[in-house]
Enzyme design. Structure first.
Site, PDB file in Angstrom:
ATOM      1  CG  ASN A  44      -1.894  -1.061   1.283  1.00  8.77           C
ATOM      2  OD1 ASN A  44      -2.411  -1.475   0.258  1.00  8.77           O
ATOM      3  ND2 ASN A  44      -2.184  -1.560   2.479  1.00  8.77           N
ATOM      4  CG  HIS A 132     -12.275  -1.318   4.124  1.00  5.05           C
ATOM      5  ND1 HIS A 132     -12.077  -1.233   5.487  1.00  5.05           N
ATOM      6  CD2 HIS A 132     -11.191  -1.961   3.617  1.00  5.05           C
ATOM      7  CE1 HIS A 132     -10.916  -1.792   5.789  1.00  5.05           C
ATOM      8  NE2 HIS A 132     -10.356  -2.236   4.673  1.00  5.05           N
ATOM      9  CD  GLU A 176     -13.714   1.345   0.017  1.00  8.17           C
ATOM     10  OE1 GLU A 176     -12.808   1.012  -0.756  1.00  8.17           O
ATOM     11  OE2 GLU A 176     -14.313   0.533   0.744  1.00  8.17           O
ATOM     12  CB  SER A 180      -9.612  -2.075  -1.480  1.00  3.71           C
ATOM     13  OG  SER A 180     -10.687  -2.895  -1.094  1.00  3.71           O
ATOM     14  CG  ASP A 206     -12.419   4.998   3.393  1.00  2.08           C
ATOM     15  OD1 ASP A 206     -11.288   5.445   3.134  1.00  2.08           O
ATOM     16  OD2 ASP A 206     -12.606   4.008   4.137  1.00  2.08           O
ATOM     17  CG  HIS A 209      -7.215   1.964  -1.524  1.00  4.15           C
ATOM     18  ND1 HIS A 209      -6.161   1.161  -1.149  1.00  4.15           N
ATOM     19  CD2 HIS A 209      -8.323   1.387  -0.996  1.00  4.15           C
ATOM     20  CE1 HIS A 209      -6.613   0.137  -0.437  1.00  4.15           C
ATOM     21  NE2 HIS A 209      -7.921   0.251  -0.333  1.00  4.15           N
ATOM     22  CE  LYS A 240      -5.028   0.668   2.846  1.00  8.66           C
ATOM     23  NZ  LYS A 240      -6.307   0.853   3.537  1.00  8.66           N
TER      24      LYS A 240
HETATM   25  C1  LIG Z   1      -7.052   0.282   4.726  1.00  5.33           C
HETATM   26  C2  LIG Z   1      -8.445   0.823   4.739  1.00  5.33           C
HETATM   27  C3  LIG Z   1      -9.046   1.258   5.921  1.00  5.33           C
HETATM   28  C4  LIG Z   1      -8.408   1.046   7.260  1.00  5.33           C
HETATM   29  O1  LIG Z   1      -7.467   2.001   7.519  1.00  5.33           O
HETATM   30  P1  LIG Z   1      -6.353   1.680   8.647  1.00  5.33           P
HETATM   31  O2  LIG Z   1      -5.749   2.994   8.914  1.00  5.33           O
HETATM   32  O3  LIG Z   1      -5.441   0.681   8.055  1.00  5.33           O
HETATM   33  O4  LIG Z   1      -7.096   1.124   9.830  1.00  5.33           O
HETATM   34  C5  LIG Z   1     -10.274   1.870   5.835  1.00  5.33           C
HETATM   35  N1  LIG Z   1     -10.918   2.006   4.658  1.00  5.33           N
HETATM   36  C6  LIG Z   1     -10.380   1.558   3.508  1.00  5.33           C
HETATM   37  C7  LIG Z   1     -11.136   1.735   2.233  1.00  5.33           C
HETATM   38  C8  LIG Z   1      -9.142   0.941   3.510  1.00  5.33           C
HETATM   39  O5  LIG Z   1      -8.624   0.480   2.383  1.00  5.33           O
END
Ligand SMILES: *Cc1c(COP(=O)(O)O)cnc(C)c1O
Length: 386
Positions: A44, A132, A176, A180, A206, A209, A240
């Site tokens: 990531n 997610h 998102e 992912s 969110d 990524h 990430k």
């Molecule tokens: C990785 C991820 C998370 C979690 O984030 P962390 O900081 O690793 O807990 C939340 N939402 C999405 C879409 C992710 O890919």
């Protein structure tokens, strides 16, 4: 009594779904496993910052690490509120040109905390089918009703909005920006347009990524689309592309105040390490200047997307650095991943229930410290396996 758990595990093993923690070592963009050195196509670390030692050295040179606290020792509401948190929040609020920003310990904390805090029994949550696991858990923890709309199907979402708009006091659309498993992206303007038809609909995006990867300043897909202002809850993570830990929401001040008063994962958990937050602050300041890395990553992404598409003759969903190679069945996916690993490419098979059945895949993720040659070599090996 423990027998119960042992039997459950045995069942998982039989189904080929037993998980273990891999024994791995990192060396820059490579990973060592079972005595094999492989280029990490499952990372990531999209901008290559985590493996950039000179950047770390630059940070350590300008930071008095000996003076920095490694732990906050407490929740921010008690004695754990170090000045660096508010400094980062203030810088980020102005980068995003919004009223407020609030930090969290992780994206998981953010997603299981914000929705249960903001969504009560008079709220409906409408979530994309593929969001997610952390968002699903947040929805489950909330008292709100919820429905899923078909993945990126805005007509379906519109139907659900029309049908339910009179029944609820608030509706929150949850998505998102970059997904992912397929690396496909959301048309944020479509969602903004839908939301704006109603007075009581809010939008939660969110960008886990997308932060660092998209936008002139690396602020995410919302920046690229020019709709940061229209997104009520803009969430992103530092784990990430930002090579750190933690997460944030960019929002109105009233929402920030409300979360500080009510959000349980914020109130009842020790705040992030101040040293890590200082590192995030350093990176956020450098993020606008990383356009070269972003453009290079974009070129590698297009190269791999086209290469995989030619190979599979399937429609390529990805519009990002996450590129799926969908083989369909479990056995050939596992075999193909194993073959790639033998050839020095660290790629992992993704199987149901993580993805819908019949869509088992290898999920490639690219990082800006890879070269076009390395991607071409991967494609050569893939072609050999056809
Ligand atoms: C990785 C991820 C998370 C979690 O984030 P962390 O900081 O690793 O807990 C939340 N939402 C999405 C879409 C992710 O890919």
């Amino acid at each position: 009594m423990l027998n119960f758990y042992a039997e459950q595990l045995a069942q998982l093993q039989q189904q080929g779904q037993y998980r273990t923690l891999p024994d791995i070592r990192h060396q820059g963009k490579h990973i060592w496993r079972d005595g094999r050195k492989m280029l990490n196509f499952s990372s990531n670390d999209y901008l290559g910052l985590a493996s950039d030692n000179s950047l770390k050295q630059q940070f350590f040179a300008q930071t008095d690490v000996g003076e920095m606290a490694l732990t906050s020792s407490s929740s921010r509401l008690l004695t754990g509120n170090f000045p660096i948190y508010a400094e980062l929040e203030s810088v980020m609020a102005s980068q995003f040109q919004r009223e407020a920003c609030l930090l969290f310990n992780s994206g998981y904390h953010a997603n299981i905390g914000i929705l249960p805090t903001l969504a009560d029994k008079q709220t409906l949550i409408l979530a994309d089918k593929l969001v997610h696991a952390s968002l699903i858990d947040g929805i489950r923890l909330s008292e709100a009703d919820y429905q899923r709309y078909r993945h990126n199907d805005y007509a379906h979402l519109q139907q659900l909005l029309e049908k339910n708009s009179k029944t609820y006091q608030r509706i929150i659309i949850v998505t998102e920006s970059v997904f992912s498993m397929d690396g496909d992206t959301t048309d944020l303007w479509q969602l903004v347009a839908l939301k704006q038809q109603y007075r009581h609909v809010m939008l939660y995006v969110d960008e886990a990524h997308a932060l660092g990867v998209f936008g002139q300043n690396g602020l995410g897909l919302a920046e690229k689309c020019g709709c940061i202002e229209q997104i009520d809850f803009l969430v992103g993570t530092f784990g990430k592309a930002l090579a750190a830990m933690g997460a944030y929401v960019v929002c109105d001040q009233v929402i920030k105040d409300y979360l500080i008063n009510k959000m349980r994962p914020l109130i009842f958990s020790t705040a992030l390490s101040p040293l890590v937050v200082q590192w995030v602050y350093f990176l956020m300041q450098h993020l606008p200047q990383m356009q070269t890395q972003r453009q290079h990553l974009q070129q590698l992404s297009t190269q791999l997307q086209l290469g995989v598409q030619q190979l599979t003759q399937q429609v390529m969903p990805s519009r990002s650095q996450i590129v799926p190679y969908i083989l369909g069945d479990n056995a050939s996916t596992v075999a193909s991943a194993e073959r790639l690993q033998q050839r020095g490419f660290y790629c992992l098979p993704i199987r149901p229930p993580t993805v819908p059945s019949g869509t088992s895949r290898i999920r490639f993720s690219l990082t800006a410290d890879m070269t076009a040659d390395e991607v071409a070599q991967l494609l050569d090996v893939l072609k050999g396996s056809q």
